[in-house]
Design a protein around this motif. Sequence first.
Motif, mmCIF file in Angstrom:
data_model
loop_
_atom_site.group_PDB
_atom_site.id
_atom_site.type_symbol
_atom_site.label_atom_id
_atom_site.label_comp_id
_atom_site.label_asym_id
_atom_site.label_seq_id
_atom_site.Cartn_x
_atom_site.Cartn_y
_atom_site.Cartn_z
ATOM 1 N N TRP A 165 18.259 108.116 -24.024
ATOM 2 C CA TRP A 165 18.449 108.898 -22.583
ATOM 3 C C TRP A 165 19.765 108.521 -22.365
ATOM 4 O O TRP A 165 20.573 109.557 -21.618
ATOM 5 C CB TRP A 165 17.258 108.349 -21.957
ATOM 6 C CG TRP A 165 17.713 108.888 -20.364
ATOM 7 C CD1 TRP A 165 17.586 108.052 -19.320
ATOM 8 C CD2 TRP A 165 17.559 110.390 -20.077
ATOM 9 N NE1 TRP A 165 17.908 109.055 -18.145
ATOM 10 C CE2 TRP A 165 17.888 110.124 -18.696
ATOM 11 C CE3 TRP A 165 17.440 111.388 -20.651
ATOM 12 C CZ2 TRP A 165 17.996 111.603 -17.788
ATOM 13 C CZ3 TRP A 165 17.782 112.671 -20.021
ATOM 14 C CH2 TRP A 165 17.924 112.746 -18.643
ATOM 15 N N ASP A 197 1.024 115.330 -15.960
ATOM 16 C CA ASP A 197 2.082 115.375 -15.447
ATOM 17 C C ASP A 197 2.764 116.800 -15.850
ATOM 18 O O ASP A 197 3.602 117.336 -15.048
ATOM 19 C CB ASP A 197 3.342 114.240 -15.973
ATOM 20 C CG ASP A 197 2.725 112.864 -15.545
ATOM 21 O OD1 ASP A 197 1.996 112.979 -14.353
ATOM 22 O OD2 ASP A 197 3.239 111.912 -16.067
ATOM 23 N N PHE A 218 3.689 119.741 -13.270
ATOM 24 C CA PHE A 218 5.112 120.279 -13.082
ATOM 25 C C PHE A 218 5.030 121.760 -13.275
ATOM 26 O O PHE A 218 5.842 122.595 -12.420
ATOM 27 C CB PHE A 218 5.713 119.538 -14.178
ATOM 28 C CG PHE A 218 7.491 120.073 -13.914
ATOM 29 C CD1 PHE A 218 8.080 119.411 -13.189
ATOM 30 C CD2 PHE A 218 7.627 121.000 -14.969
ATOM 31 C CE1 PHE A 218 9.504 119.618 -13.247
ATOM 32 C CE2 PHE A 218 9.050 121.123 -14.764
ATOM 33 C CZ PHE A 218 10.118 120.557 -14.054
ATOM 34 N N ALA A 248 8.113 114.462 -22.620
ATOM 35 C CA ALA A 248 8.709 113.912 -21.700
ATOM 36 C C ALA A 248 8.184 112.446 -21.636
ATOM 37 O O ALA A 248 9.062 111.423 -21.242
ATOM 38 C CB ALA A 248 8.639 114.567 -20.236
ATOM 39 N N PRO A 274 13.018 113.389 -17.568
ATOM 40 C CA PRO A 274 12.227 114.332 -16.881
ATOM 41 C C PRO A 274 11.898 115.466 -17.575
ATOM 42 O O PRO A 274 12.368 115.955 -18.652
ATOM 43 C CB PRO A 274 13.467 114.685 -15.833
ATOM 44 C CG PRO A 274 14.453 113.664 -15.795
ATOM 45 C CD PRO A 274 14.213 113.119 -17.282
ATOM 46 N N GLU A 282 14.082 118.484 -18.600
ATOM 47 C CA GLU A 282 14.918 118.302 -19.669
ATOM 48 C C GLU A 282 14.445 118.785 -21.088
ATOM 49 O O GLU A 282 15.278 118.992 -21.927
ATOM 50 C CB GLU A 282 15.501 116.739 -19.831
ATOM 51 C CG GLU A 282 16.105 116.269 -18.642
ATOM 52 C CD GLU A 282 17.362 116.923 -18.277
ATOM 53 O OE1 GLU A 282 18.043 117.384 -19.339
ATOM 54 O OE2 GLU A 282 17.898 117.217 -17.143
#
Length: 580
Positions: free
Chosen positions: A155, A242, A246, A322, A328, A331
């Motif tokens: 990352w 998640d 999102f 992710a 995130p 991305e």
Amino acid sequence: MSNKQKSVEVEERGHWGSKVEFLLAVAGNVVGLGNVWRFPYLCYKNGGGAFLVPYLVFVVTCGLPLFLLETTIGQYTQQGGITCWRKLCPLVEGIGYAGQLILFYSCMTYIIILSWALLYLVFSFSSQLPWASCDNYWNTDNCIDFSTQNKTFEWTNQTNTTFAATEFWERRVLAISSGIEEIGSIRWDILLCLIVMWITCYFCIWKGVKSTGKVVYFTATFPYVMLVILLIRGLTLPGALDGVLFYLLPEPSRLTDPQVWMDAGAQILFSYSVGVGSLTVLGSYNTYNNNCYKDCLWLCLLNSGTSVVAGFAVFSVLGFMAHEQGVPIAEVAESGPGLAFIAYPQAVAMMPLPQLWSICFFVMLILLGLDTQFVAMEVVMTSIIDMFPTVMRRPGRRECFLLLFCLICFFCQLVMITEGGMYVFQMFDYYACNGACILFLCVFETVALGWIFGAERLYGIIKDMTGVNANPFFKICWLYFTPLVLLGSFIYSLVEYQPLTFNRWYVYPAWAYVLGWVMTFSSILLVPGWALYKLGTGTGSFKQRFHHLCQPAPECSLTKIEEAELQHITEEDLHWLNSS
């Protein structure tokens, strides 16, 4: 040879073998790749759950009315996408020609995606997925593999690195050049996959509605089996919640952005497959009294429902991705080829039994795209054959013409499978098949049928065919809401036009943009061009020509009930006169 013997040689136009065949064919056509790789991305990009507000507005004001409109005129006229306009409103026959041209462009581009998916499917049977590691000849020193390296290192040092899945896509599959000026050589493995897909499509529809109606039993239903499997697997992965949150988390502030509404409108036009004559042709193979009104409502619900469910399947996996990478979700969330050939393959490479999930995903993609592709081919074939029925419906003529059509598309698209082919592919997708063209056609379609042919007459036709009184709201849409919303969207798309780029960094040369606009106007100008041609070559005064071209054919000026009533009155009058 007598005329009677000659007429025997002309094959019947045919009908669906059953109602199920019609429903599956339409479902297969409208439920395609856009449901999987476009809707979920647009939903998260444009406000999550809040995006459903403009989406539903466009469903109600544009999607449903146009879907019902096109299916109705097909079932009523029993004609293809061009000849139906000769019967309803000859002045705007150019709508039919423009729709078939867009479908021709689409047939060339859409099957390229299926070829990529087939190549990925073949690689999915490898002992190790080739996009899961950096140990291949096409990889660079900047390649990173999340399954073997430290997440924090990846990352924090990603500025000069590329994912293994990205390098496989760009360097192995596409072998992409530095620009459209460098076309390079043909990618022979993609060429082989392309040939396989064309042969498959040919034999799916070579006998017309007889073969198409049988093939859709498999191609329209099996993707749902794969989607359910991938959905269950995705929701059981760590980080899936998640991803789902999102995907759906509402951002009400985005509702004030006009671009959000434009994205919703464009998605409806593409996913509902309106404006190009597909629904008209599929509806034309129904019997006259089929309840197309109820069919359309259920099919639209199925289409939008599939989009939402596909979002859960896709974003649960992206949430897992992710979670595993420690990055995130924004991305890893992508649209289009980036999702299908980079993000999702990279995600399945991180799962246990990656080959199994990769096979499921690409089988689903191929089948979702396959029935959309061969239905588009069937629509073009039917529309052209209906223009020359006595010539084209002779035994063996259809098969030969279909082969010719496939060969023309195949040779025209060879440039798209070269090293610079991705740039050409994007040009066709962005300019030749874009939303502005379809918006334009839909505006003229609703004006022609709602105002010239008559919304009240259409309402009566639905009642005549189905025995059901359609909701009066549809009349209001055909007259006001749909054309106004579409016209506003069309104008906004031109005002906010952004030149095409590739991967946000490559800018096309000026000549490519000119060529792109030529492809755009090649379909748009057919509508006013045809109208001017017919007005200029007709007989009588301009007013007489215009009036004549706005009149439906005699057989379409009355519903069956009106014809029967008129016939009944005439017989009674004649009987009374004779007895007097």
